[in-house]
Design an enzyme around this catalytic site. Sequence first.
Site, short mmCIF file in Angstrom:
data_model
loop_
_atom_site.label_atom_id
_atom_site.label_comp_id
_atom_site.label_asym_id
_atom_site.label_seq_id
_atom_site.Cartn_x
_atom_site.Cartn_y
_atom_site.Cartn_z
N ASP A 1 0.84 -1.27 0.02
CA ASP A 1 -0.01 0.08 -0.01
C ASP A 1 0.69 1.21 0.06
O ASP A 1 1.68 1.35 0.84
CB ASP A 1 -0.97 0.10 1.23
CG ASP A 1 -1.92 -0.96 1.29
OD1 ASP A 1 -2.59 -1.54 0.06
OD2 ASP A 1 -2.63 -1.31 2.26
N ASP B 1 -14.08 -6.49 -4.27
CA ASP B 1 -13.96 -6.80 -2.78
C ASP B 1 -15.36 -7.33 -2.51
O ASP B 1 -16.64 -6.68 -2.79
CB ASP B 1 -13.90 -5.56 -1.92
CG ASP B 1 -12.63 -4.81 -2.10
OD1 ASP B 1 -11.72 -5.61 -2.46
OD2 ASP B 1 -12.56 -3.55 -2.13
#
Lengths: 254, 193
Positions: free
Chosen positions: A11, A130
Site C-alpha cells: 500500500d 471486494d
Amino acid sequence: MLKKRIIPCLDIRDGRVVKGVKFENLRDSGDPVELAYRYMQEGADELVFLDITATQDARRTLIEWVKKVAEVLLIPFTVGGGIRNLSDVEAILYAGADKISINSIAVKNPQIIEEIAKQFGSQFVVVAIDTKKKENQNQVFISGGKIGTGLQTENWCKQVENLGAGEILLTSMDHDGEKNGFAIDILKKITNTVKIPVIASGGAGNVEHFLEVFQKTQVTAALAASVFHYKIIPIVELKQFLHKNSIPIRYEKN
Amino acid sequence: MIAIIDYGAGNITSIKNILKLLNLEVIITNQKELLKQADKIIFPGVGHAKYAMQKLQDYDLIEFIQNLEKPFLGICLGLQLMCTNTEEGNTKGLSIIPAKVKKLPSDDIIPHMGWNNVHYQDDTCLFKDIMQDSDFYFVHSYYVEPNEYCIAKSEYILEFCSAVQKDNFYGVQFHPEKSGNVGKKLLENFLSL
C-alpha cells in the site's frame, strides 16, 4: 508446467509504503523502489501496488514512483488505486507498469473495462473485486469496502470477464486481516465460473493457508500484504513449503 | 548500439529499462537509417498481429527486417510475427521462420500467463549459463507450432515452441525483460553475440 504465483501487495500513500515494513538493512523502509527490489530478490513472482493517496497531487507522485520502480524491477507489477479514466491508465502503463488494477470505477462505469482492453489489451486490465457475505449472498463492495453495490459477486465476475478483463483480484472482506485462511468457498465458485486467471486475496496467516487455497481452488495466484511485510512468512520458506507439497512453484535456479 | 524497433505495438518501457540497467546505449526508432547503424536489433511487441504488421508496412520495414544480417531478437508478438502466418486476424507474417502461429485451445485459462519452464536444446548460445528448465514469464494467447528452427519448448495445454533461432534471427515467446535474473542473463547472452 505453469507455476502458481505468490504476490506481495504494497500500500502506497504519497509515494511511501505504509504499514511498517520490517526488512533488515534497509536505509529507507518506506521507499517503494527499495522494497520492490527486495521482494523480487526474495522470489516474489509479481507485485501489486495500491495507491491509497487522496490528495490533488496524487497522480504526479504516483507516476514518479512507478517510473522508478520500473527501472529496477525485473518482474511484472500491477498498479491500482484512484484510476479515473483512460489517460490515467495510459500514463501508468507508459511509466512502466505491466498491468493496472481498477475497482470502484469499474462498478460505476463498467464500459471502462472494455475501453482499456480494446486500447491496451486484456492482459493489462486487472479488475479488483471486494466481496462480502450479506444476507446469505456474496455481494460486491466498493470505495475500500465502505459502500455496498447490491451486485452479486458471481454475476459481477462473469460480467467483467465478458467485458474483457484479463484477470480478477478477488478479496474477501470477511477474511481480510483475520489471518484465518483464504475464502475457499467463494474462490472455488468464482474459478469455476470464469475462464480468466483469479488471484486469491484476504486471509493469509500461515503457509498452510496458501497450500489450502492452491489445493482446493483453481486460483492461479495468491496475494498477501502483512504476512510478507512483517516477515511472518518469508517468501523463500513459503515457496519451499509449497514445492514440498507438490504445488508447482518457481525457483530462481541461477 | 542497440536498437529497439518502435512500431507502435505496445509498451516498450520495460525493455528499454532493462537495457539501460545493463549500461547499453539504446535507441528506439522506426527509421531504417538508424536501424542500419545498430549492432543488434530488438523487436518487441504486444498487441494485435494485424495492426503490428500494418505498422511495419507503413514504416517500410518488412523487407528490411527479412534481409538483416545482424543479430535480431523478436519478443512475444515479435516472435510470432517472424513466422509465416498467424491465426490472429489471419495475418501474414515476415516468413523468416517457416511455422504457423495458432490460437491456444480454450481447454484451460487463456491467456497463458505467468511463470513456466523452458526446456532448451543444449547447444544454444541464447541459453548459455542458464539452468535447464528455468522459469520465464509468459503472457500470450497464440503459440508457435514446433518447427525445425525451434531451440526451446514449453508446455501449456499443449507443447509449443518457446524459442527459435535461424542464423542471426532469434525469437522468444516469453518476456526476458520480466523474467528476473534468468531473463536478464538471456538478454546478456543475446547482446554478447
